[in-house]
Design an enzyme around this catalytic site. Sequence first.
Site, mmCIF file in Angstrom:
data_model
loop_
_atom_site.group_PDB
_atom_site.id
_atom_site.type_symbol
_atom_site.label_atom_id
_atom_site.label_comp_id
_atom_site.label_asym_id
_atom_site.label_seq_id
_atom_site.Cartn_x
_atom_site.Cartn_y
_atom_site.Cartn_z
ATOM 1 C CG HIS A 91 47.260 44.376 38.301
ATOM 2 N ND1 HIS A 91 45.885 44.431 38.330
ATOM 3 C CD2 HIS A 91 47.669 45.613 38.653
ATOM 4 C CE1 HIS A 91 45.488 45.637 38.671
ATOM 5 N NE2 HIS A 91 46.568 46.385 38.881
ATOM 6 C CG ASP A 122 43.881 41.603 38.385
ATOM 7 O OD1 ASP A 122 44.917 41.261 39.018
ATOM 8 O OD2 ASP A 122 43.757 42.703 37.831
ATOM 9 C CB SER A 205 45.727 48.267 41.363
ATOM 10 O OG SER A 205 45.323 48.504 40.052
#
Length: 356
Positions: A91, A122, A205
Amino acid sequence: MVVPGAVAALTALAVAGCSSGSSSSSATSAGAGAAGAASGAAAPAGANQLQADYQKVIADVLPSVVQITTATGLGSGIVYDDKGDIVTNAHVVGTATTFTVTLANSTKPLDAALVASYPDSDLAVIKLSSPPGGLKPATFGDSGKVQLGQITLAMGSPLGLSSSVTEGIVSATGRTVSEPNSPGSPGAVIGNMVQTSAAINPGNSGGALVNLDSQVIGINTLAATEPETNGAAAPGIGFAIPASTVTNIANQLIKDGKVTNSGRAALGITARTYFDQNFRPAGAVVVAVAAGGPADSAGIQVGDVITKVGDTPVDSLNSLTTALASLTPGAKTTVGYTRDGRDQTAEVTLGTLQTP
């Protein structure tokens, strides 16, 4: 609910600081007698040692954590090898194929291109176009040795503040988490995640969750949110993809440009959510069965409605996916289902989720 940690690039950020009061140290100094003096002398020594441990880990690992910028936002990544491969979240890269990367010890952005992405877990790998000398790959630890209460440091670029570090502990292991399905998130269901109290914010992230042995034990991926507060972050509840999953997927993406062994459990079926007569979700109906697969071998047929996996109720395709994400290929489990209105069970040896 959960939110991934990618963030739109910031041009300015106001930061408010705070300082704790001195009541704790005042109370200690007020103690009388030899016992009080001995107690006061021991605490700083332990605190100094822990501080030294933190600083060593940061010096060891932070040079391996980078900031990744796309046309629409930014996130973090971890130097995977000395050839310029960097592992991050799917992402974070989104639909982009080119990026700029800023190393922790440099302010000069470097060009990078997408190697491959695997949204189902992911994870993604990008590669520096012209890797500089002196790249420092991170060391990945053994996820199976992660224990509740271990001290962790989360490294990345929260809110665009590069090379930031927060601290906490491992709050839980083996969590299965469903990401939100949105333009900024692949909506993956990920099993065996590490839960941590170290703060994970937008921009973290793809960064590193690290133990005090300077090993990456996971990739910071998302933080829990509170539905009652319109999606505000729930403090102290963050999740990281375990290192074993990261290395398994990254190695395949680098070698083959795709994932051929997902490491995820599967029944060998295609299914959809089943709705009862009142149009309420009531299971996952099987619409196709792979010949010779786990479900086929166990006698599960097209039209069967799966209602339970092990002890976990199944009322939709998403809940079936979540139940399987917590299991491993080769494991045996009981699958409850209905056929022609009758409840039945089957013992299934799970297979591996096949990838396109």
